[in-house]
Design an enzyme around this catalytic site. Structure first.
Site, short mmCIF file in Angstrom:
data_model
loop_
_atom_site.label_atom_id
_atom_site.label_comp_id
_atom_site.label_asym_id
_atom_site.label_seq_id
_atom_site.Cartn_x
_atom_site.Cartn_y
_atom_site.Cartn_z
N HIS A 1 47.33 38.89 38.23
CA HIS A 1 47.86 37.98 37.21
C HIS A 1 49.21 38.48 36.67
CE1 HIS A 1 44.48 35.14 35.88
NE2 HIS A 1 44.23 35.57 37.09
N LYS B 1 54.81 39.79 31.19
CA LYS B 1 55.45 38.55 31.63
C LYS B 1 56.90 38.80 32.03
CE LYS B 1 51.78 36.25 30.64
NZ LYS B 1 50.90 36.03 31.79
N GLU C 1 37.47 31.81 40.01
CA GLU C 1 38.15 33.08 39.73
C GLU C 1 37.71 33.53 38.34
OE1 GLU C 1 42.15 34.12 40.77
OE2 GLU C 1 42.64 34.62 38.70
N ASP D 1 43.65 26.87 34.75
CA ASP D 1 44.01 28.28 34.57
C ASP D 1 43.69 28.79 33.16
OD1 ASP D 1 47.07 30.21 34.56
OD2 ASP D 1 45.04 30.74 35.23
N HIS D 2 43.13 29.97 33.12
CA HIS D 2 42.81 30.63 31.85
C HIS D 2 42.02 29.71 30.93
CE1 HIS D 2 44.73 34.52 32.23
NE2 HIS D 2 45.72 33.92 32.85
O1 LIG Z 1 51.99 31.76 30.33
C1 LIG Z 1 50.86 31.49 30.74
O2 LIG Z 1 49.88 31.20 30.04
C2 LIG Z 1 50.61 31.47 32.24
O3 LIG Z 1 51.86 31.65 32.89
C3 LIG Z 1 49.65 32.57 32.67
O4 LIG Z 1 50.08 33.80 32.17
C4 LIG Z 1 49.64 32.59 34.19
O5 LIG Z 1 48.97 31.44 34.65
C5 LIG Z 1 48.91 33.74 34.76
O6 LIG Z 1 47.83 34.05 34.40
C6 LIG Z 1 49.57 34.44 35.86
O7 LIG Z 1 50.82 34.76 35.55
#
Ligand SMILES: O=C(O)[C@@H](O)[C@H](O)[C@H](O)C(=O)CO
Length: 532
Positions: free
Chosen positions: A364, A332, A290, A183-184
């Site tokens: 996201h 968030k 993605e 992820d990311h």
């Molecule tokens: O805090 C983070 O880096 C992850 O929670 C990220 O924000 C998350 O994977 C996302 O992209 C979807 O909430």
């Protein structure tokens, strides 16, 4: 471990199979029935043993022909006719051995699923509850989903994230399919790391290669910058997009000169980067791809999105999902902030673009956006991918607030007073609006209220790494106490997780039509912590 007794358990399971019976009345109640797998005369399952501390200790039990049982690493074993009975840890070697026998404990692509949901589990003990909720829901759970940021801040590895998810899949007998998302990831190094751990998916975060200055340029400055491009580049872009209107479904996307020049100068580097990663990793490793641009400071307009998608399409690239930065705020741990009507109007066009180019939208920071899930579920007819993560960590904090409120007061106080720790990692209201509950107003009686306060939630949501890794005199200040409480109350944690994520997917799937209806139906009316 009483191996002779375990051997009789194995024979009881085989007898039940022969009799066509289920496993709901086994003599040994420490056998976790959903984990039982029987393959010919081989038997596999996980034992749950509650130790003197009140923690559930898990062991793998394998009864397999002795010629192949050597794949496993046994703590102890015994022979029985032509088979070996062994007891082992839930470790990487035993997970690899099981994966040879049960392919479904390895992640799959979301490509063949209409609905998928990212469940970032920062602690590594949420997947069982998630899987029990996702059974028969028709949604692919992406269980392993931790951003590089989370791994770094929590001091975890992708291997740990991957294995905790895979073991939960085996334990719950969840053979529908699940995902593991690197992820990311922002660099080739991070992509390679995710791939080599075994992730089925990568979320390529283009933030670092998106040029955010372009959006603030005047038309004249934009035009001047654009005209510095090569003649053939300018000709291609103008011939392809300038003053053109593209029909996508029932919507249209029109490119003014500003739209075109802003899209090129903002996103073309990112498009070339995505194309390179596609060529060097997505194709060779058959990855679920993605592309995300949700963490840029500016909204992705419909022309921006169309431009990105069309340039990928020209290169033969179709991601499984794309994550634009939608209109409004997806911050968030809190609900959507913005004009929901305008969000819907623009989402309709984003969805039309996604359908036109053959992929789904990814939402996201999708946790807690209960007020727009009905819209998303209704508009995203091509399917959706919703990503949550830190919201599960907050449900663990809820257990602490109930079972050790003093610890939660200490954790919140520390998080509030050291919020600058994450200023280079996250952007959220609580950093600047001064509304987070002041520690001097928080005590053991009211600390739970922090988790229903938007700013309080954001403070706890982002400070997970600082809290779990703070040390004094070489001892963890919070981590060991946190884990002691959580392990003693895993059932309560599972219940909170189930309620919380059910609110998300019940709204997305249209079971409830509003946030209020979902909360009224799912939020406990009493303090359920007293039942545990
Ligand atoms: O805090 C983070 O880096 C992850 O929670 C990220 O924000 C998350 O994977 C996302 O992209 C979807 O909430």
């Amino acid at each position: 471990m009483d191996l002779k007794s375990l051997l009789s358990d194995v024979h009881e399971i085989l007898a039940d199979v022969d009799a066509g019976k289920g496993f709901d009345s086994l003599s040994n109640q420490e056998i976790y029935a959903p984990s039982i797998q029987v393959d010919r005369r081989n038997v596999y399952f996980i034992l749950h043993h509650k130790n003197e501390k009140g923690y559930v200790e898990k062991s793998l039990v394998v009864y397999e022909n002795r010629l192949t049982a050597g794949d496993f690493e046994a703590r102890e074993s015994m022979e029985d006719v032509d088979s070996t009975l062994l007891v082992g840890d839930l470790n990487e070697k035993n997970n690899v051995a099981l994966a040879k026998r049960f392919a479904w404990i390895r992640p799959v692509s979301r490509r063949n699923y209409k609905y998928s949901f990212g469940l970032g589990d920062r602690l590594g003990n949420a997947s069982n509850a998630h899987l029990r909720l996702f059974k028969n829901r028709g949604i692919l759970p992406v269980l392993a989903q931790q951003s590089i940021r989370e791994l770094m801040l929590m001091h975890r590895t992708n291997t740990d994230v991957f294995l905790s998810a895979s073991w939960a899949v085996f334990e719950e007998g969840f053979d529908y399919g699940w995902g593991a998302d690197g992820d990311h990831v922002k660099t080739e190094y991070e992509v390679d790391y995710a791939v080599k751990v075994g992730c089925s998916m990568i979320t390529l975060d283009c933030t670092e290669v998106i040029n955010n200055e372009a959006v603030n340029l005047s038309d004249e400055e934009l035009d001047q910058r654009f005209n510095e491009l090569d003649e053939d580049q300018k000709k291609y872009f103008n011939d392809t997009y300038l003053n053109k209107t593209f029909k996508v479904g029932d919507s249209e996307v029109h490119f003014t000169k500003h739209d075109l020049e802003e899209s090129v100068l903002t996103f073309y580097d990112a498009i070339l980067f995505a194309a390179q990663i596609y060529r060097d990793y997505v194709v060779p490793y058959n990855l679920d791809f993605e592309i995300s641009m949700d963490e840029t400071p500016y909204q992705t307009t419909n022309p921006n999105h169309y431009f990105f998608a069309n340039e990928l399409h020209r290169r033969g690239i179709t991601p499984v999902t794309m994550a634009p930065r939608f209109y409004g705020e997806f911050q968030k741990a809190i609900d959507y902030i913005g004009d929901k009507d305008r969000f819907e109007r623009e989402l309709v066009v984003h969805e039309a673009i996604a359908e036109h180019f053959g992929y789904r939208l990814s939402i996201h920071s999708g946790s807690d956006k209960l007020s727009v899930y009905e819209i998303i579920g209704r508009v995203a007819k091509n399917g959706w991918h919703v990503k949550t993560a830190g919201t599960n960590w907050l449900e663990a904090c809820r257990v602490i607030a109930h079972k050790d409120p003093k610890l939660m007061v200490e954790m919140y106080t520390y998080a509030y007073e050291h919020l600058d720790d994450v200023k280079n990692f996250y952007v959220f209201n609580a950093q600047t609006d001064g509304k987070a509950p002041k520690p001097e107003t928080i005590n053991e009686e009211n600390v739970l209220s922090v988790l229903s306060d938007d700013d309080g939630r954001q403070v706890m949501h982002t400070m997970y790494g600082s809290l779990m890794n703070l040390k004094h005199n070489y001892h963890y200040v919070f981590r060991d106490k946190f884990w002691d409480v959580l392990k003693k109350n895993q059932d309560l944690y599972d219940r909170f997780l189930n309620i919380h994520i059910a609110e998300h997917i019940d709204l997305l799937q249209g079971k409830y039509k509003s946030k209020e209806e979902a909360l009224d139906a799912l939020e406990p009316k009493t303090d359920i912590s007293k039942e545990y």
